[in-house]
Design an enzyme around this catalytic site. Structure first.
Site, PDB file in Angstrom:
ATOM      1  N   ASP A 101      85.333 -46.531 133.666  1.00  0.00           N
ATOM      2  CA  ASP A 101      85.176 -45.082 133.718  1.00  0.00           C
ATOM      3  C   ASP A 101      86.017 -44.494 132.589  1.00  0.00           C
ATOM      4  OD1 ASP A 101      84.667 -42.457 134.748  1.00  0.00           O
ATOM      5  OD2 ASP A 101      84.561 -43.322 136.766  1.00  0.00           O
ATOM      6  N   ASP A 203      82.887 -39.698 132.143  1.00  0.00           N
ATOM      7  CA  ASP A 203      83.102 -38.584 133.061  1.00  0.00           C
ATOM      8  C   ASP A 203      82.812 -37.239 132.380  1.00  0.00           C
ATOM      9  OD1 ASP A 203      84.220 -37.946 135.752  1.00  0.00           O
ATOM     10  OD2 ASP A 203      85.732 -36.853 134.602  1.00  0.00           O
ATOM     11  N   GLU A 245      77.974 -38.980 132.362  1.00  0.00           N
ATOM     12  CA  GLU A 245      77.802 -38.123 133.535  1.00  0.00           C
ATOM     13  C   GLU A 245      77.675 -36.686 133.063  1.00  0.00           C
ATOM     14  OE1 GLU A 245      80.071 -36.670 137.587  1.00  0.00           O
ATOM     15  OE2 GLU A 245      80.999 -36.541 135.627  1.00  0.00           O
ATOM     16  N   HIS A 319      81.015 -41.545 144.332  1.00  0.00           N
ATOM     17  CA  HIS A 319      82.272 -41.206 145.015  1.00  0.00           C
ATOM     18  C   HIS A 319      82.461 -39.712 145.229  1.00  0.00           C
ATOM     19  CE1 HIS A 319      82.848 -40.524 140.824  1.00  0.00           C
ATOM     20  NE2 HIS A 319      83.992 -39.909 141.053  1.00  0.00           N
ATOM     21  N   ASP A 320      81.541 -38.893 144.721  1.00  0.00           N
ATOM     22  CA  ASP A 320      81.640 -37.438 144.906  1.00  0.00           C
ATOM     23  C   ASP A 320      80.630 -36.924 145.925  1.00  0.00           C
ATOM     24  OD1 ASP A 320      83.534 -37.267 142.815  1.00  0.00           O
ATOM     25  OD2 ASP A 320      81.991 -36.935 141.292  1.00  0.00           O
TER      26      ASP A 320
END
Ligand code: ISL
Ligand code: CA
Length: 547
Positions: A101, A203, A245, A319-320
């Site tokens: 990430d 990200d 993302e 994870h969100d």
């Protein structure tokens, strides 16, 4: 013309690990890298090709690693650089690559860059951040709100200026306009690539290149130029996977990121299909407005936009986000069946699937009763804002239980022992009490379990070129409960049907299906008879075609 072979990531399935919640090897209640290594055989058995590892860098963990204080080291609670190298090697021995990430829109306020920037305006690092004068009344330069609650501008007394922070106040945004900052980031990326990683998940990539003065934050004026430069300076010549993302990308502009002539990224994680179910004002914390017809239209738009160029990523959770069975399926009676149905509907499309840990056993949302059980910085920040606006605790908690980020962050449920086999100590966040029934040990020993089903699906994606390269066409676009489509490649056809409701439904049999009526590739329930109509049981999915 010689054709280059398809890149490895087109037939591979990805699996996201949220390290804090995956497996704790030393009993401190926090998942860690040795814990991940101990579970690699589970992932090899599943058949995945790469792991997207949520951040493991040194961090004060206010946003669980999405706030980095040292890009060149591993968080002490997760392990050491040696552990990390061992993870890369052990994964590679099982044909699994590690995709890191990359959090570069912002860093932690504990990062030495930010400390230097606050200590004196005279250092190079000062300009690594966005500093602006107060408005004439002493307040912030504008009224922009941050994603985690409160204003996006934060006052620093010693500097006499505000800095910009789109997420938490302790996650100052990095000023990409500064060439020295960009150089620092590219050097760091190359340092990780040299360690043998399999790529980057980037990200909030849509936020680099913003113009804070024009208040143009998302897909700002310099974003594409910076992504192109980044590629040239780092991964351009390496065989890795890059996925950006972006909460802003749409089917209309997706090719600007992943088109073959752009020199940017391999694919994007876009959120149009997720956001469509969010309340326009309250966002994820409002009531769900999930509507299958809209969902299908959005996904089909992406499929056709990237039919001949660029590439799709396929996902329902991360994870969100809340757990798919709870959000789109049925977490009660039809849990197993709806978990399989969702997998069929999503992962038979064209693109690279990204599973999130626990999805392979159909883990569900958690029900917390008190605000002190939540850990997520976004949930707690929104709680402050919403309470101030008069929302009751009970109402807020109900919303957070349905949509909050902690649903994805409860410990991975490995077995029926205390703390779900995640830790021998007290987990940093409460386990979902349903772990005694829903866990890896139990599910894996069932031939009709969710894990066995995913394993089959992942293997199919490697076997059939039609799944990788075939065209995509929706059937029954306006049907409110059935997601159906055809994939086709050189005369081979694949018909996919998924019932999103808890009732039996019948649809008209598409003409082309008759030839394949006896070649059932996948079926999650009782046999389906093909006549003028086909009838699906609640949450049933069936795929015809090939043999
Ligand atoms: O879609 C969204 C808003 O439009 C969000 O889900 C958005 O994708 C998200 O807020 C961005 O998330 C990423 O950056 C955050 C971090 O807290 C998240 O965990 C990460 O996925 C800040 O780094
Ligand atoms: Ca630990």
């Amino acid at each position: 013309m010689t054709q280059s072979p398809a890149p490895w990531w087109k037939a591979a399935t990805g699996y996201q690990i949220y390290p804090r919640s995956f497996c704790d090897s030393n009993g401190d209640g926090i998942g860690d890298i040795p814990g991940i290594i101990s579970k690699l055989d589970h992932l090899r058995d599943l058949g995945i090709g790469f792991i997207w590892l949520s951040p493991v860098y040194r961090s004060p963990m206010r946003d669980n690693g999405y706030d980095i204080s040292d890009y060149y080291d591993i968080a002490h609670e997760f392990g050491t650089l040696d552990d990390f190298d061992r993870l890369v090697a052990e994964a590679r021995a099982r044909d699994i690559r590690i995709v890191m990430d990359l959090v570069i829109n912002h860093c932690s306020s504990d990062h030495p860059w930010f400390k230097a920037a606050c200590a004196t305006t005279d250092c190079a690092e000062h300009d690594y951040f966005y500093w602006r004068e107060a408005a004439p009344d002493g307040g912030p330069p504008d009224d922009q709100r941050s994603c985690f609650g409160g204003p996006a501008w934060v006052w620093v007394e010693d500097v006499g200026k505000y800095y910009f922070a789109m997420f938490g106040h302790q996650q100052p945004d990095l000023n990409w306009q500064n060439p020295a900052l960009r150089r620092e980031i590219y050097d760091m990326m190359n340092w990780w690539l040299d360690r043998g990683i399999g790529g980057f998940r980037m990200d909030v990539i849509e936020l680099i290149g913003k113009d804070v003065d024009a208040r143009h934050y998302y897909e700002g004026p310099d974003m594409h130029r910076y992504i192109q430069e980044m590629r040239q300076e780092t991964f351009g010549s390496r065989d890795v996977l890059t996925v950006g993302e972006s909460g802003a990308v749409t089917a209309r502009n997706a090719l600007e990121y992943s088109g073959r002539d752009r020199g940017e990224l391999d694919m994007m994680h876009g959120f149009n299909h997720i956001h469509a179910a969010w309340d326009p004002d309250l966002g994820r914390f409002g009531p769900s407005r999930f509507d299958l017809v809209t969902h299908k239209r959005i996904l089909a738009d992406w499929q056709s936009a990237l039919a001949d160029d660029g590439w799709n990523s396929l996902f329902l959770s991360n994870h969100d986000l809340p757990r798919p069975v709870s959000y789109y399926g049925d977490e009660g009676r039809y849990r197993t069946r709806s978990a399989k149905m969702l997998a069929v509907a999503m992962y038979m499309m064209k693109g690279t699937p990204f599973l999130f840990q626990g999805e392979e056993i159909g883990m569900t949302n958690v029900v917390y009763e008190r605000i002190d059980q939540f850990r997520d910085i976004e949930t707690l920040g929104q709680y402050k804002d919403r309470s101030a606006a008069g929302v009751s605790d009970a109402d807020f908690i109900a919303g957070a239980n349905l949509h909050g980020r902690d649903n994805a962050r409860t410990p991975m449920q490995w077995d029926a022992t205390d703390a779900a086999g995640f830790s021998s100590g007290t987990p940093w966040i409460d386990v979902n009490p349903n772990y005694r029934d829903i866990n890896v040990a139990d599910d894996r020993q069932r031939p009709d379990g969710v894990f066995a089903f995913y394993r089959e699906l992942i293997a199919l994606r490697k076997t059939y070129a039609t799944l990788r390269d075939g065209s995509f066409d929706l059937i029954e676009q306006d049907h409110p409960d059935v997601f159906a489509y055809v994939r086709a490649l050189e005369g081979e056809r694949l018909f996919v049907f998924a019932n999103f409701s808890d009732e039996e439904v019948s649809i008209k049999t598409p003409a082309g299906l008759y030839a394949y009526a006896h070649t059932v590739l996948i079926n999650t329930d009782t046999p389906v008879t093909v006549s003028d109509t086909i009838t699906l049981a609640p949450y049933q999915a069936v795929v015809f075609g090939m043999d």
